[in-house]
Design a protein around this motif. Structure first.
Motif, PDB file in Angstrom:
ATOM      1  N   THR A  86       4.507  -3.938   4.053  1.00 34.21           N
ATOM      2  CA  THR A  86       4.684  -2.960   5.126  1.00 34.21           C
ATOM      3  C   THR A  86       5.426  -1.734   4.615  1.00 34.21           C
ATOM      4  OG1 THR A  86       4.686  -4.644   6.863  1.00 34.21           O
ATOM      5  CG2 THR A  86       5.723  -2.539   7.390  1.00 34.21           C
ATOM      6  N   SER A 117      -5.898  -9.289   8.154  1.00 33.67           N
ATOM      7  CA  SER A 117      -5.026  -9.421   9.317  1.00 33.67           C
ATOM      8  C   SER A 117      -3.927  -8.360   9.292  1.00 33.67           C
ATOM      9  CB  SER A 117      -4.412 -10.820   9.343  1.00 33.67           C
ATOM     10  OG  SER A 117      -3.530 -10.963  10.431  1.00 33.67           O
ATOM     11  N   PHE A 118      -3.321  -8.150   8.131  1.00 36.34           N
ATOM     12  CA  PHE A 118      -2.273  -7.140   7.992  1.00 36.34           C
ATOM     13  C   PHE A 118      -2.803  -5.751   8.336  1.00 36.34           C
ATOM     14  CE2 PHE A 118      -0.448  -3.783   5.381  1.00 36.34           C
ATOM     15  CZ  PHE A 118       0.898  -3.868   5.713  1.00 36.34           C
ATOM     16  N   ILE A 120      -5.409  -4.845  10.149  1.00 36.35           N
ATOM     17  CA  ILE A 120      -5.738  -4.705  11.577  1.00 36.35           C
ATOM     18  C   ILE A 120      -4.473  -4.531  12.397  1.00 36.35           C
ATOM     19  CG2 ILE A 120      -6.702  -5.909  13.582  1.00 36.35           C
ATOM     20  CD1 ILE A 120      -8.693  -7.219  11.563  1.00 36.35           C
ATOM     21  N   ARG A 121      -3.432  -5.328  12.093  1.00 37.70           N
ATOM     22  CA  ARG A 121      -2.168  -5.207  12.824  1.00 37.70           C
ATOM     23  C   ARG A 121      -1.530  -3.833  12.637  1.00 37.70           C
ATOM     24  NH1 ARG A 121      -0.748 -10.083  10.378  1.00 37.70           N
ATOM     25  NH2 ARG A 121       0.931  -9.014   9.254  1.00 37.70           N
ATOM     26  N   ASN A 122      -1.827  -3.222  11.520  1.00 34.61           N
ATOM     27  CA  ASN A 122      -1.191  -1.951  11.197  1.00 34.61           C
ATOM     28  C   ASN A 122      -2.098  -0.745  11.422  1.00 34.61           C
ATOM     29  OD1 ASN A 122       1.697  -2.331   9.865  1.00 34.61           O
ATOM     30  ND2 ASN A 122       0.431  -4.089   9.312  1.00 34.61           N
ATOM     31  N   GLN A 151       2.878   3.592  16.305  1.00 32.13           N
ATOM     32  CA  GLN A 151       2.240   2.316  16.574  1.00 32.13           C
ATOM     33  C   GLN A 151       3.239   1.170  16.617  1.00 32.13           C
ATOM     34  OE1 GLN A 151      -0.084   2.163  12.876  1.00 32.13           O
ATOM     35  NE2 GLN A 151       1.103   0.361  12.391  1.00 32.13           N
ATOM     36  N   ASN A 152       2.852   0.112  17.318  1.00 36.19           N
ATOM     37  CA  ASN A 152       3.634  -1.121  17.285  1.00 36.19           C
ATOM     38  C   ASN A 152       3.303  -1.887  16.033  1.00 36.19           C
ATOM     39  OD1 ASN A 152       4.896  -0.827  19.771  1.00 36.19           O
ATOM     40  ND2 ASN A 152       3.104  -1.615  20.852  1.00 36.19           N
ATOM     41  N   THR A 153       4.285  -2.549  15.450  1.00 38.53           N
ATOM     42  CA  THR A 153       4.013  -3.391  14.310  1.00 38.53           C
ATOM     43  C   THR A 153       3.833  -4.822  14.776  1.00 38.53           C
ATOM     44  OG1 THR A 153       6.330  -3.887  13.932  1.00 38.53           O
ATOM     45  CG2 THR A 153       5.453  -1.961  12.838  1.00 38.53           C
ATOM     46  N   GLN A 154       3.251  -5.531  13.990  1.00 36.39           N
ATOM     47  CA  GLN A 154       3.156  -6.930  14.225  1.00 36.39           C
ATOM     48  C   GLN A 154       3.799  -7.615  13.082  1.00 36.39           C
ATOM     49  OE1 GLN A 154      -0.613  -8.503  15.296  1.00 36.39           O
ATOM     50  NE2 GLN A 154       0.299  -7.908  17.177  1.00 36.39           N
ATOM     51  N   ASN A 212       8.592  -7.523  11.849  1.00 38.72           N
ATOM     52  CA  ASN A 212       7.234  -8.052  11.672  1.00 38.72           C
ATOM     53  C   ASN A 212       6.776  -8.901  12.842  1.00 38.72           C
ATOM     54  OD1 ASN A 212       6.632  -6.908   9.187  1.00 38.72           O
ATOM     55  ND2 ASN A 212       7.671  -8.517   8.053  1.00 38.72           N
ATOM     56  N   GLU A 214       5.441  -9.875  16.439  1.00 36.46           N
ATOM     57  CA  GLU A 214       4.448  -9.218  17.282  1.00 36.46           C
ATOM     58  C   GLU A 214       5.057  -8.606  18.540  1.00 36.46           C
ATOM     59  OE1 GLU A 214       1.401 -11.676  19.251  1.00 36.46           O
ATOM     60  OE2 GLU A 214      -0.044 -10.437  18.179  1.00 36.46           O
TER      61      GLU A 214
END
Length: 240
Positions: A86, A117-118, A120-122, A151-154, A212, A214
């Motif tokens: 990140t 997955s990383f 898409i979350r970002n 943006q929101n992080t996950q 990290n 959600e």
């Protein structure tokens, strides 16, 4: 502590050999240098307590005056889930913005599930699929708008939250400290990630896990921050 540095390719090779996804590719530095030759490039390594733990290489592949290509990215398997990728990606994003790029592009394989997955979350979106004989080897192209990015992080566990709350003991004291970040009434106050460790009296790893998670109310404006009132509510909800 995680520190990101712009480095030469020799530093990247120290990390590259410890990334299992790249075991099939153990190149010499010429392999890298020939790829970004005569192109604007960024080579960065993340150091965890002084040890090289992850890297990103990006360059101006498309030369369209707007897109920067994140060519290779990886984290040593011994240092994953600490927020290293990140921070590397954030550094690259901010660097690309200062250079005038507005889109970040990247390609990964269909079987690299954690990376997909990383991404898409970002905030990355699929743009194209390059099909291969084996579906697992399909290449996935993604891109992200980095100009208007908020943006929101996950992954912080219930035990991590419990440890955080117990380590602070007095939730009222935390909330009073948060108030000290206000400069004046009704101002939206953003607390930088780097201040969270001392503010909450917890470890770097706990802070990384919080950002990290959600449901953690993080936003990214240049670097990860959390809005004061949102953090207060998040802590209060978990105290109950």
């Amino acid at each position: 502590m995680i520190e990101i540095k712009e480095v030469n390719i020799e530093e990247v090779l120290k990390v590259h050999r410890n990334i299992p996804e790249f075991y099939e590719l153990i190149p010499k530095k010429d392999y890298f240098e020939n790829r970004y030759k005569r192109r604007e490039k960024l080579i960065i390594v993340a150091y965890y307590n002084g040890i090289p733990a992850g890297y990103i290489i990006g360059y101006d592949k498309f030369q369209d005056n707007k897109s920067f290509y994140c060519w290779m990215a990886g984290v040593d398997v011994n240092y994953r889930r600490l927020g290293i990728l990140t921070q590397l990606m954030n550094y690259q994003t901010n660097w690309a913005k200062t250079k005038g790029y507005c889109i970040l592009k990247i390609k990964t394989r269909n079987n690299r599930r954690e990376m997909l997955s990383f991404l898409i979350r970002n905030g990355f979106y699929f743009t194209d699929i390059e099909t291969k004989e084996n579906i697992k080897d399909n290449r996935i192209n993604l891109q992200k708008d980095i100009v208007s990015e908020i943006q929101n992080t996950q992954i912080i566990t219930t035990n991590d939250i419990k440890e955080l709350i117990e380590s602070t003991k007095d939730i009222k004291n935390i909330l009073m400290q948060l108030l000290n970040f206000e400069k004046e009434k009704n101002e939206i106050t953003l607390i930088p990630r780097k201040d969270m460790k001392s503010l909450l009296n917890c470890s770097d790893i706990t802070v990384a896990k919080m950002f990290n998670r959600e449901d953690f109310p993080a936003i990214m404006i240049g670097e990860h921050k959390v809005e004061k009132s949102a953090l207060k509510k998040w802590l209060q909800d978990r105290r109950v």
